[in-house]
Design a protein around this motif. Sequence first.
Motif, mmCIF file in Angstrom:
data_model
loop_
_atom_site.group_PDB
_atom_site.id
_atom_site.type_symbol
_atom_site.label_atom_id
_atom_site.label_comp_id
_atom_site.label_asym_id
_atom_site.label_seq_id
_atom_site.Cartn_x
_atom_site.Cartn_y
_atom_site.Cartn_z
ATOM 1 N N LYS A 190 10.241 8.405 8.234
ATOM 2 C CA LYS A 190 9.432 7.575 9.278
ATOM 3 C C LYS A 190 8.107 8.029 9.824
ATOM 4 N N ARG A 191 8.066 9.317 9.907
ATOM 5 C CA ARG A 191 6.778 9.821 10.126
ATOM 6 C C ARG A 191 5.800 9.484 9.463
ATOM 7 N N THR A 192 6.033 9.600 7.999
ATOM 8 C CA THR A 192 5.216 9.351 7.088
ATOM 9 C C THR A 192 4.727 8.012 7.110
ATOM 10 N N ASN A 193 5.821 7.025 7.069
ATOM 11 C CA ASN A 193 5.392 5.631 7.280
ATOM 12 C C ASN A 193 4.444 5.188 8.326
ATOM 13 N N SER A 194 4.907 5.831 9.653
ATOM 14 C CA SER A 194 4.211 5.598 10.884
ATOM 15 C C SER A 194 2.565 6.017 10.785
ATOM 16 N N TYR A 195 2.535 7.280 10.073
ATOM 17 C CA TYR A 195 1.279 7.700 9.780
ATOM 18 C C TYR A 195 0.282 6.857 9.079
ATOM 19 N N LEU A 196 0.858 6.471 8.018
ATOM 20 C CA LEU A 196 0.216 5.543 6.905
ATOM 21 C C LEU A 196 -0.311 4.018 7.975
ATOM 22 N N GLN A 197 0.720 3.407 8.330
ATOM 23 C CA GLN A 197 0.567 2.335 9.211
ATOM 24 C C GLN A 197 -0.720 2.451 10.296
ATOM 25 N N ARG A 198 -0.665 3.710 10.911
ATOM 26 C CA ARG A 198 -1.599 4.033 12.001
ATOM 27 C C ARG A 198 -2.873 4.149 11.260
ATOM 28 N N LEU A 199 -3.220 4.547 9.846
ATOM 29 C CA LEU A 199 -4.381 4.577 9.227
ATOM 30 C C LEU A 199 -5.029 3.391 8.742
ATOM 31 N N GLY A 200 -4.000 2.275 8.750
ATOM 32 C CA GLY A 200 -4.374 0.846 8.225
ATOM 33 C C GLY A 200 -4.293 0.873 6.534
ATOM 34 N N LYS A 212 -2.804 0.160 2.896
ATOM 35 C CA LYS A 212 -2.047 -0.848 2.289
ATOM 36 C C LYS A 212 -2.064 -0.315 0.902
ATOM 37 N N VAL A 213 -1.014 -0.731 -0.102
ATOM 38 C CA VAL A 213 -0.826 -0.406 -1.407
ATOM 39 C C VAL A 213 -0.590 -1.684 -2.153
ATOM 40 N N HIS A 214 -1.380 -2.186 -3.092
ATOM 41 C CA HIS A 214 -1.233 -3.193 -3.761
ATOM 42 C C HIS A 214 -0.953 -2.977 -5.313
ATOM 43 N N ILE A 215 0.059 -3.533 -5.837
ATOM 44 C CA ILE A 215 0.522 -3.070 -7.130
ATOM 45 C C ILE A 215 0.526 -4.186 -8.049
ATOM 46 N N ALA A 216 -0.293 -3.955 -9.176
ATOM 47 C CA ALA A 216 -0.390 -4.612 -10.301
ATOM 48 C C ALA A 216 -0.122 -3.712 -11.495
ATOM 49 N N ASP A 217 -1.348 -3.626 -12.277
ATOM 50 C CA ASP A 217 -1.109 -2.583 -13.484
ATOM 51 C C ASP A 217 -1.307 -1.126 -12.958
ATOM 52 N N GLY A 218 -1.678 -0.948 -11.738
ATOM 53 C CA GLY A 218 -1.811 0.012 -10.819
ATOM 54 C C GLY A 218 -1.439 -0.051 -9.576
ATOM 55 N N TYR A 219 -1.698 1.023 -8.822
ATOM 56 C CA TYR A 219 -1.584 1.106 -7.277
ATOM 57 C C TYR A 219 -2.871 1.233 -6.577
ATOM 58 N N LEU A 220 -3.462 -0.106 -6.149
ATOM 59 C CA LEU A 220 -4.845 0.106 -5.457
ATOM 60 C C LEU A 220 -4.372 0.363 -4.077
ATOM 61 N N LEU A 221 -5.053 1.591 -3.479
ATOM 62 C CA LEU A 221 -4.955 1.989 -2.272
ATOM 63 C C LEU A 221 -5.867 1.443 -1.242
ATOM 64 N N THR A 222 -5.566 0.681 -0.085
ATOM 65 C CA THR A 222 -6.829 0.068 0.614
ATOM 66 C C THR A 222 -6.611 0.798 2.116
ATOM 67 N N GLN A 223 -7.748 0.925 2.812
ATOM 68 C CA GLN A 223 -7.429 1.391 4.272
ATOM 69 C C GLN A 223 -8.676 0.311 4.922
ATOM 70 N N HIS A 224 -7.954 -0.623 5.767
ATOM 71 C CA HIS A 224 -8.395 -1.505 6.614
ATOM 72 C C HIS A 224 -9.319 -2.681 5.473
ATOM 73 N N ASN A 225 -8.440 -2.997 4.582
ATOM 74 C CA ASN A 225 -9.051 -3.657 3.361
ATOM 75 C C ASN A 225 -10.350 -3.019 2.581
ATOM 76 N N GLU A 226 -10.613 -1.901 2.709
ATOM 77 C CA GLU A 226 -11.473 -1.291 2.049
ATOM 78 C C GLU A 226 -10.753 -0.437 0.748
ATOM 79 N N ALA A 227 -11.198 -0.619 -0.473
ATOM 80 C CA ALA A 227 -10.607 0.073 -1.311
ATOM 81 C C ALA A 227 -10.815 1.473 -1.678
ATOM 82 N N LYS A 228 -9.865 2.322 -1.404
ATOM 83 C CA LYS A 228 -10.003 3.914 -1.293
ATOM 84 C C LYS A 228 -9.933 4.673 -2.566
ATOM 85 N N ALA A 229 -8.842 3.996 -3.172
ATOM 86 C CA ALA A 229 -8.254 4.725 -4.526
ATOM 87 C C ALA A 229 -7.359 3.904 -5.463
ATOM 88 N N MET A 230 -7.624 4.172 -6.655
ATOM 89 C CA MET A 230 -6.756 3.585 -7.780
ATOM 90 C C MET A 230 -5.805 4.584 -8.240
#
Length: 559
Positions: free
Chosen positions: A458-468, A470-488
């Motif tokens: 629960k704490r982990t999920n709340s922490y990630l939501q607070r940071l904004g 999101k992870v978009h899954i296709a051939d990899g996992y694209l990690l974004t923060q407030h719609n900025e691409a942060k990591a693949m």
Amino acid sequence: MIVCVAYRAMILLMTKAYSYSRFSSDAQRQGTSIDRQQTLARKWCADNNVELSNDVFADEAVSGFHGDNLASGALARFISHVERGDIERGSYLILENLDRLTRMNAWDASGLLQRLVKQLGIVVVTLRPHEMRFDHNSSALDLLQAILHMDNAHRESARKSDLGKLEWAKRFAAARESGKDIGKRVSNWLTLGEDSKYHLNEKADAVRRIFALCLEGYGSTVIAQMINAEGYPTFNRGKRWGTSAVLTVLTNRAAIGELTPKDGGDPIPNYFPAVIDEDTFNAAKATVNARKVGKVTKQAADVNVWSKLVFCGVCGSAMHIIQRSKFRYLMCANRRYGECEGARNVRLDESEDILMAALLELDAMGLVKPDPDKIARELAVADGRLLVEQGKLASYANTLANNPDSPTFQNFVLQTEGRIRTLQQEVDRLTAELAGGERLNWSQFKSKLDLTDKATRKRTNSYLQRLGIKVHIADGYLLTQHNEAKAMLVVDKNQIGVMTLGGDEGEVGIIADVGTANALASNVKHLLRQPGGGFVHRGTLSVPNGRGTRRRTSPATSA
């Protein structure tokens, strides 16, 4: 080499309007209630030069009298979006009239209206019987009118509810005594004839097909896809079959001719013509019970750590948890309806290793501190106080605009701005404390963060939501923060690789489309295959996945 496009952007915030529509009974599905309500909303927006969001909130056959729309319907979804910040404060909520919002008692109804306006900062506009607007400038008379209107609506609904219960009690009693019909409001595959008897109609074919596919071993998700593809019409105004509609058919005993009275009395066998026999129904029931489909927000065994965080990289829809033999998977919601052919299922255990790598990338050391719960509680309190002060400031500033020479409100604004600065500093400090700490490697971080613990999840999920995040899954996992691409993040031959994205301060990493994201994922995998995994290697999957990174679920093409 894939290069992220970086640029400095100015964001123009525009106030949007959101339409909310509702009707309460299945009998209204054949009408034009939703279309009429949404047409009124579109006209109001056009007349007032306000942009109407494409995200439509509609509750079909959902009770406002019992507050079902507030508990789990589209209204609850709207409020959730506002609370998360996906919908801006100051946005409009367009209603045909206050009855559509709720028919609860006056106390609860007025509390809901005040929550929307005062706490969430939404401007509520009703269009009938005449246009009314409720915002922080509304007077006591406006609120009184709203309360009187909602109280009348509640009393009328209560009266109809009582009359309806009495009427149905009489119908069920007559059905038991003489087999008399109970009217036309029965299962969709039944039609009441002029002879006052029930007959099967053309929709019974869909019922037979659903049960047949169930006994062939298909789950409700695949059944929905197959009958959509085979062209069976739905039982309402919807354009496609879904999992819940299939399960409703499979659990409805009217399929074997049984009437289950709503008054709590004994079932009446052989009341309707049967579509299937009882053995078929019981066999299907056993099959359904054996196939447990976990849902994103309602898991019994543990908390879904991915809740509201993970999305399909192909179509953008949310990904849900499903059970497949011995493993659970994340699956694109649209793929479940056969509408996203490029989507991929991802093993849940693999995705949670990726989650661990993402947390490490985000320097989430606070999650493994001795007492992170205390910091999280303090942060929640500070956040709440900050929201209260921001609401006060908005109110004082509006009053000051109407009374610019008032020294009292000038002082109120200055004092409130000072408290907001102090609270913002406290929120920033606690957020940094929760995220900061000594840098750990992959093994150390995994040993300290116990994702088998419900509170930690629960704490982990709340922490990630607070940071904004999101992870978009296709051939990899694209990690974004407030719609900025942060990591693949990628998985290749059970190894996890991560490439950090983005540019200098103030610049945004943009991944324009799924093709670009997949090309970037391929590039990271290539680096990961180098001796030692290169600079992108982070760790190894906890449970080796012999199938590879993930399983493609789009239909196979014939050679």
